[in-house]
Design a protein around this motif. Structure first.
Motif, PDB file in Angstrom:
ATOM      1  N   CYS A 110     -16.353  39.001   6.480  1.00 19.04           N
ATOM      2  CA  CYS A 110     -17.347  39.979   6.929  1.00 19.04           C
ATOM      3  C   CYS A 110     -16.823  40.745   8.134  1.00 19.04           C
ATOM      4  O   CYS A 110     -16.482  40.135   9.158  1.00 19.04           O
ATOM      5  N   SER A 150     -18.387  42.490  10.327  1.00 23.06           N
ATOM      6  CA  SER A 150     -19.244  42.431  11.518  1.00 23.06           C
ATOM      7  C   SER A 150     -19.298  41.039  12.131  1.00 23.06           C
ATOM      8  O   SER A 150     -19.995  40.830  13.124  1.00 23.06           O
ATOM      9  N   THR A 184     -23.336  37.853  10.637  1.00 22.37           N
ATOM     10  CA  THR A 184     -22.597  37.602   9.405  1.00 22.37           C
ATOM     11  C   THR A 184     -23.593  37.631   8.237  1.00 22.37           C
ATOM     12  O   THR A 184     -24.805  37.627   8.454  1.00 22.37           O
ATOM     13  N   PRO A 185     -23.116  37.620   6.991  1.00 24.32           N
ATOM     14  CA  PRO A 185     -24.063  37.571   5.865  1.00 24.32           C
ATOM     15  C   PRO A 185     -25.000  36.368   5.934  1.00 24.32           C
ATOM     16  O   PRO A 185     -26.201  36.498   5.695  1.00 24.32           O
ATOM     17  N   ARG A 227     -27.546  37.122   8.551  1.00 25.88           N
ATOM     18  CA  ARG A 227     -28.493  38.152   8.103  1.00 25.88           C
ATOM     19  C   ARG A 227     -29.592  37.530   7.242  1.00 25.88           C
ATOM     20  O   ARG A 227     -30.770  37.865   7.372  1.00 25.88           O
ATOM     21  N   CYS A 267     -24.059  46.509   8.915  1.00 26.00           N
ATOM     22  CA  CYS A 267     -23.566  45.859   7.696  1.00 26.00           C
ATOM     23  C   CYS A 267     -22.769  46.872   6.891  1.00 26.00           C
ATOM     24  O   CYS A 267     -23.275  47.955   6.573  1.00 26.00           O
ATOM     25  N   THR A 289     -24.933  40.084  -0.039  1.00 26.85           N
ATOM     26  CA  THR A 289     -25.902  40.397   1.013  1.00 26.85           C
ATOM     27  C   THR A 289     -26.047  41.906   1.193  1.00 26.85           C
ATOM     28  O   THR A 289     -27.086  42.391   1.641  1.00 26.85           O
ATOM     29  N   GLY A 290     -24.997  42.650   0.826  1.00 20.28           N
ATOM     30  CA  GLY A 290     -25.077  44.098   0.885  1.00 20.28           C
ATOM     31  C   GLY A 290     -26.194  44.648   0.010  1.00 20.28           C
ATOM     32  O   GLY A 290     -26.789  45.690   0.325  1.00 20.28           O
ATOM     33  N   VAL A 314     -29.262  44.496   2.044  1.00 23.86           N
ATOM     34  CA  VAL A 314     -29.240  45.526   3.086  1.00 23.86           C
ATOM     35  C   VAL A 314     -29.560  46.898   2.502  1.00 23.86           C
ATOM     36  O   VAL A 314     -30.331  47.675   3.077  1.00 23.86           O
TER      37      VAL A 314
END
Length: 936
Positions: free
Chosen positions: A550, A552, A558-559, A562, A594, A610-611, A614
């Motif tokens: 990740c 970020s 992180t995922p 999040r 993200c 996870t995107g 988002v």
């Protein structure tokens, strides 16, 4: 209770504010590890040096403040969480030193296990421990938990392969067992402690019953309690101390470096799957196999096989296996192929007398053995994927004496039935009698907690008392098994462990209630809630495997984090709690920063992107639909506007000069509240519209060229050595290879839809994608001609969920690999080239293909370690430049010997050029430079 004011003040004077976290979002995010426990720390400290750790421990000792150390947080037994102070490793703990030609390696605790193996691989070596989490777990945790794995056994774990240790005790004292000066100073300053350790060793070895019990326990795979074998294996108290640290889970001190004796990594391997008709015959084969040249033997019960039998690629016969079937997945490795074949023949000969229901014979074909190992690796996520929302997945980890393995398996199956864990499965490392069993558990009612408590009572009695096995084989005691350490070890050994704890941590500040606890109910407290948040992420088991890739990670969330925060927000909302402040913080930390590239899905055991969450959250607040509609309908005009904007920026650069423009742009961005995009010297110049000529009727094969909108708008930067736009270079390369290049009609109005979808305008994104696919179908004469898209993210967007099988859309890597290799002659250059594999290239399965192409083009290929995603993410490099800068913070040092970098996404190349000090170009520039037509 709050932390002592004196401690807080001293810590704030020691550690920069940006590395201290005490806000609700951060403490909740860090309060989660991979276990089913949760504690919210009062303060999280990100440490970047040994000196900081030393001073923090001195302060904690003086003020009696409990501290817990965290590396990657992949721990499964609750040993990496705290309700006091959590000390998290920063990024400056990544030192590696290869010694003696690879026979040893010195590692700092922040090195990921797989990264250590990557630097050892060219030498044919690896570290001994091989946990399933090795792609995420860090050395500090691997040593502190004495992690092992499928091939490691008991002979190659951290304890057995330890060559040296650098550690910090609770009082802040530093000891390096490989530094004579440090050893001499420690012998002088801590003579009393060493004498106490020596005395404990002498007393333990003199107690023949206890000494023999310890030796017996460590013939098994065992991480329950402290490594008491140190007291019988060594008499020098320094050796005792170093080996006690292994498996101590941060309760005896901080490990700041470890030196391993490495083990061979044999290049030749083969795997087989042997299915026996029942558990008994399967387990009877295990002691036989222990005498054979096998590197791994994994047991899968019928429930495990049933959990994956419907997965894509599974052999058809798996679903037809008998109800009592039990399988062994066997791997053998060797230094040469001929020796491997000898080993396979020997192994199969020893199994000749066993009844076999089905089998996949030993294969060296990567496609076959990777599929076999996928069966094994998919079992755990298979249970996670079917669990009821709100429940957690628990993976327990016990050892039976190998000669009693069959009875142990059957007795565990009986316990599953008795306590109604119908979904539970068993698999494990059969050579060591090490079984993992996986089940789902809810903690949202007292009845469920009572069921779990009763089940664990029965499991501990069965394993530790009836069979004399180990309650924790490789996952660490944590708080999960702390109440049962005495049950397994007996009173004498248990009191010995407490004596060690009180000797090395007299104030009890190091990770209290982990390994040893005076609370018999600690395993039933601080249980982690997993409330429903969104169907996209509800299957998340919070393992943390996603975090290393990740961009970020270390900047915001992180995922895993999040998901943790979003779960908490949704639970609080349902409870009527005001989440305004938390959601405001989440907007930046969780959503805006993200990259939404989906690399997390590749590492996730249950495939969560996870995107996707988002993007869904962005869509919920996307309030410019009218603008999005206009842009979708007038895309050519928008593209023209982009060219004009770039022309204006280029004109301003000519007028002011790059340094002044950069400062002015940064100032205007600050004044705008970061709403204006950032300008850098890598900003592209505008590209003139393409001059498209009608396709001719010559005899050359046709290639439809979809130039992405970024390629149609963004040319090379002013200072780039390459000034030919990507479109011209690509057309020249394709024509050199003998293709007639055909462009789709109305090209400037085409878009894959990614710019819309990434901002939450899915409808407009799908509309543009459909328009583009229709235009490509027409241009390719109904799919007759191959389609070349010059940007990997656009290619990925177009081929995802592509229902029209007539369209054959290639990214640059696949097109060059499949269409140009036979048409072009490569003359490699000597100069080194840096390669950035974009996220989309990885999703397309072309990562190795890109590297192989560059290796045809140059004698030296540089692939920067640890950079998985550049973080530019379309336009985030302009609007959230800190994400791009953070993701590429190590790039310049990694590529300093190169003059050029290669990628397959124009926007990624902007960020890469900005942060590397070299120019990054599309792959076709390099290929065009080093090739000539074979027809010439």
């Amino acid at each position: 209770m709050s932390l002592p004011a004196a401690f807080r003040q001293a810590v704030e004077a020691l550690i920069p504010r940006e590395r201290l976290f005490d806000d609700p979002l951060s403490t909740l995010a860090f309060g989660t590890d991979a276990s089913f426990y949760r504690l919210i720390p009062k303060l999280v400290v990100r440490v970047e040096s040994e000196a900081e750790v030393i001073e923090l421990l001195r302060l904690a000792t003086a003020e009696q403040v409990p501290v817990t150390f965290r590396a990657a947080g992949t721990s499964l037994s609750g040993q990496a969480i705290s309700d006091s102070v959590l000390i998290v490793l920063g990024e400056r703990w990544n030192g590696r030193e290869i010694r003696n030609g690879g026979a040893q390696i010195r590692l700092q605790p922040g090195v990921i296990g797989a990264s250590a193996n990557a630097v050892l691989a060219p030498l044919g070596r690896k570290i001994g421990p091989d946990p399933a989490s090795i792609n995420a777990a860090k050395i500090g945790g691997i040593v502190a938990n004495n992690s092992s794995g499928m091939c490691c056994g008991t002979a190659q774990n951290s304890y057995k392969t330890l060559a040296g240790l650098r550690l910090v005790l609770a009082d802040g004292t530093l000891l390096d067992t490989e530094d004579p000066a440090s050893v001499a100073a420690f012998r002088h300053s801590h003579a009393a402690l060493l004498e106490q350790l020596a005395r404990l060793g002498r007393e333990t070895r003199a107690n023949s019953a206890l000494a023999e019990r310890i030796r017996h326990k460590y013939r098994l795979k065992n991480t329950t309690g402290y490594s008491l074998n140190a007291l019988v294996d060594y008499d020098d108290p320094l050796d005792i101390l170093a080996h006690l640290m292994v498996g101590s889970e941060g309760t005896l001190g901080f490990i700041s470096a470890v030196t391993y004796h490495t083990v061979p990594e044999h290049p030749h391997k083969a795997s087989a799957l042997i299915v026996f008709p029942d558990v008994e015959s399967c387990c009877r084969a295990v002691p036989v196999l222990r005498q054979q040249p096998v590197s791994a033997v994994e047991l899968l019960d019928r429930r495990s096989l049933r959990s994956v039998q419907d997965k894509p690629g599974m052999p058809d016969w798996v679903s037809a296996l008998s109800a009592g079937a039990c399988a062994l997945l066997i791997e053998s490795r060797a230094a040469s192929q001929s020796l491997l074949h000898e080993q396979i023949a020997q192994i199969m000969a020893t199994l000749g007398g066993f009844p076999v229901e089905r089998q996949v014979a030993f294969s060296e074909d990567p496609a076959v053995y990777n599929q076999l190992w996928k069966i094994r690796k998919d079992t755990f996520p298979a249970v996670g994927a079917v669990r009821r929302t709100g429940t957690t997945v628990i993976i327990e980890d016990v050892t039976f004496p190998v000669e009693q393995l069959a009875e142990g398996v059957n007795r565990l199956l009986e316990l599953f039935d008795r306590h109604h864990y119908d979904e539970a499965i068993i698999f494990g490392h059969a050579l060591e009698g090490n079984l993992h069993f996986v089940f789902t558990q809810g903690f949202d009612s007292e009845a469920e907690k009572a069921r779990y408590a009763a089940f664990m009572e029965d499991v501990t009695q069965l394993v530790a008392v009836e069979f004399g096995g180990a309650l924790k084989a490789e996952h660490g005691t944590g708080r999960n098994m702390a109440p049962f350490v005495e049950l397994e070890w007996g009173r004498d050994a248990y009191q010995l462990m407490w004596a060690i704890k009180r000797l090395l941590d007299p104030r009890g500040i190091l990770n209290p209630d982990v390994v040893l606890s005076e609370d018999p109910q600690i395993h039933l407290k601080h249980l982690k809630p997993l409330p429903a948040a969104d169907e996209i992420v509800d299957k998340c088991i919070e393992c943390g495997f996603c975090e290393p890739v990740c961009p970020s990670n270390g900047l915001t969330l992180t995922p895993r984090q999040r998901i943790v925060i979003w779960r908490d927000i949704q639970a609080k909302k349902r409870a009527g709690v005001d989440t305004t402040e938390l959601e405001r913080a989440y907007r930046y930390h969780g959503i805006d920063t993200c990259a939404a590239t989906g690399l997390c899905a590749q590492r996730c055991p249950v495939g969560i992107n996870t995107g996707d969450l988002v993007r869904k959250l962005r869509a919920a607040t996307a309030d410019h639909r009218g603008t999005a509609d206009w842009l979708a309908e007038h895309f050519a005009a928008a593209l023209k506007g982009t060219r004009l904007t770039l022309a204006a920026a280029n004109g301003t650069r000519r007028l002011l000069g790059a340094p002044l423009l950069a400062r002015t742009s940064a100032g205007l961005r600050r004044l705008s509240g970061n709403r204006l995009p950032a300008w850098t010297p890598a900003m592209p110049q505008p590209v003139k519209p393409i001059a498209i000529t009608p396709a001719s009727d010559d005899s050359r094969p046709r290639a439809v060229y979809l130039a992405a909108c970024v390629s149609r708008a963004m040319g090379p930067a002013f200072g780039d050595a390459e000034q030919t736009p990507l479109i011209e270079r690509t057309r020249a390369l394709l024509e050199k290879a003998g293709f007639q290049v055909v462009f789709p009609e109305a090209l400037d109005n085409l878009c894959c839809g990614q710019p819309f979808a990434s901002k939450g305008y899915a409808e407009q994104g799908e509309r543009k994608k459909r328009e583009t696919l229709d235009a490509l179908l027409k241009a390719s004469r109904g799919g007759l001609d191959p389609i070349y898209c010059d940007t990997s993210p656009c290619t990925l967007r177009l081929v995802q969920d592509l229902a029209d099988t007539r369209l054959d859309i290639h990214d640059p890597v696949r097109f060059i690999r499949e269409q140009l290799f036979e048409r072009l002659e490569f003359v490699p250059q000597r100069e080194p080239v840096a390669v950035h594999v974009t996220c989309s290239t990885q999703h397309l399965g072309e990562a190795q293909g890109l590297i192989d192409i560059v290796r045809r083009c140059t004698e030296q290929v540089v692939i920067p370690e640890g950079i998985h995603c550049c973080g530019f993410a379309g336009d985030k490099g302009f609007n959230q430049p800190e994400l791009n800068a953070h993701a590429l913070r190590t790039l310049q040092d990694a590529v300093q010997q190169c003059q050029e970098g290669i990628s397959t996404s124009r926007t990624c190349e902007i960020g890469l050029s900005s942060h590397s000090g070299i120019d990054y170009h599309g792959l076709v520039y390099l290929v065009d430079r080093v090739t000539r037509s074979k027809a010439c």
